[in-house]
Design a protein around this motif. Structure first.
Motif, PDB file in Angstrom:
ATOM      1  N   ALA A   1      22.423 -10.067 -15.322  1.00  0.00           N
ATOM      2  CA  ALA A   1      22.508 -11.471 -15.740  1.00  0.00           C
ATOM      3  C   ALA A   1      21.380 -11.817 -16.708  1.00  0.00           C
ATOM      4  N   SER A   2      20.187 -11.299 -16.452  1.00  0.00           N
ATOM      5  CA  SER A   2      19.058 -11.542 -17.351  1.00  0.00           C
ATOM      6  C   SER A   2      19.290 -10.919 -18.719  1.00  0.00           C
ATOM      7  N   LEU A   3      19.810  -9.696 -18.724  1.00  0.00           N
ATOM      8  CA  LEU A   3      20.121  -9.042 -19.996  1.00  0.00           C
ATOM      9  C   LEU A   3      21.183  -9.816 -20.770  1.00  0.00           C
ATOM     10  N   ALA A   4      22.217 -10.272 -20.064  1.00  0.00           N
ATOM     11  CA  ALA A   4      23.282 -11.028 -20.722  1.00  0.00           C
ATOM     12  C   ALA A   4      22.742 -12.342 -21.294  1.00  0.00           C
ATOM     13  N   TYR A   5      21.886 -13.022 -20.547  1.00  0.00           N
ATOM     14  CA  TYR A   5      21.297 -14.275 -21.027  1.00  0.00           C
ATOM     15  C   TYR A   5      20.513 -14.028 -22.313  1.00  0.00           C
ATOM     16  N   PHE A   6      19.697 -12.982 -22.312  1.00  0.00           N
ATOM     17  CA  PHE A   6      18.929 -12.688 -23.516  1.00  0.00           C
ATOM     18  C   PHE A   6      19.852 -12.313 -24.669  1.00  0.00           C
ATOM     19  N   TRP A   7      20.827 -11.448 -24.406  1.00  0.00           N
ATOM     20  CA  TRP A   7      21.704 -10.942 -25.468  1.00  0.00           C
ATOM     21  C   TRP A   7      22.525 -12.058 -26.121  1.00  0.00           C
ATOM     22  N   PHE A   8      23.087 -12.961 -25.306  1.00  0.00           N
ATOM     23  CA  PHE A   8      23.998 -13.960 -25.854  1.00  0.00           C
ATOM     24  C   PHE A   8      23.332 -15.280 -26.228  1.00  0.00           C
ATOM     25  N   TYR A   9      22.180 -15.608 -25.653  1.00  0.00           N
ATOM     26  CA  TYR A   9      21.601 -16.921 -25.904  1.00  0.00           C
ATOM     27  C   TYR A   9      20.171 -16.852 -26.450  1.00  0.00           C
ATOM     28  N   SER A  10      19.286 -16.275 -25.680  1.00  0.00           N
ATOM     29  CA  SER A  10      17.862 -16.394 -25.958  1.00  0.00           C
ATOM     30  C   SER A  10      17.416 -15.693 -27.241  1.00  0.00           C
TER      31      SER A  10
END
Length: 94
Positions: free
Chosen positions: A61-70
């Motif tokens: 979930a952390s990787l996905a948050y960084f990849w798509f948003y942050s």
């Protein structure tokens, strides 16, 4: 410690001495603590499958948050890059 202030693209920067940046680097023993944390996470995978799945889920979930948003909304670069950009901009003005 502070040499002066600079205003670039609506942001105020303060130029600091090398000693200021050197004091804020990782301490020499920090690698040991990182290694200990990695061993603890690996032990979770060996001991409890449910805890391992929860840990893996949080990581994904952390990787996905960084990849798509942050990663598209990072505020600034490293201080060294900012100082270099300021110096290049000043050199162009001269």
């Amino acid at each position: 410690m502070l040499d002066g202030k600079r205003h670039v693209h609506g942001v105020d920067y303060q130029k600091v001495s090398a000693d200021y940046l050197h004091k804020r680097q990782l301490k020499s023993g920090s690698a040991g603590w990182v290694l200990l944390a990695l061993v603890a996470v690996m032990a979770t995978f060996l001991v409890n499958v449910t805890a391992a799945l929860i840990t893996a889920g949080i990581f994904v979930a952390s990787l996905a948050y960084f990849w798509f948003y942050s990663r598209h909304r990072l505020v600034a670069n490293a201080p060294e890059e900012e100082f270099e950009a300021i110096e290049r901009a000043e050199a162009e003005l001269v």
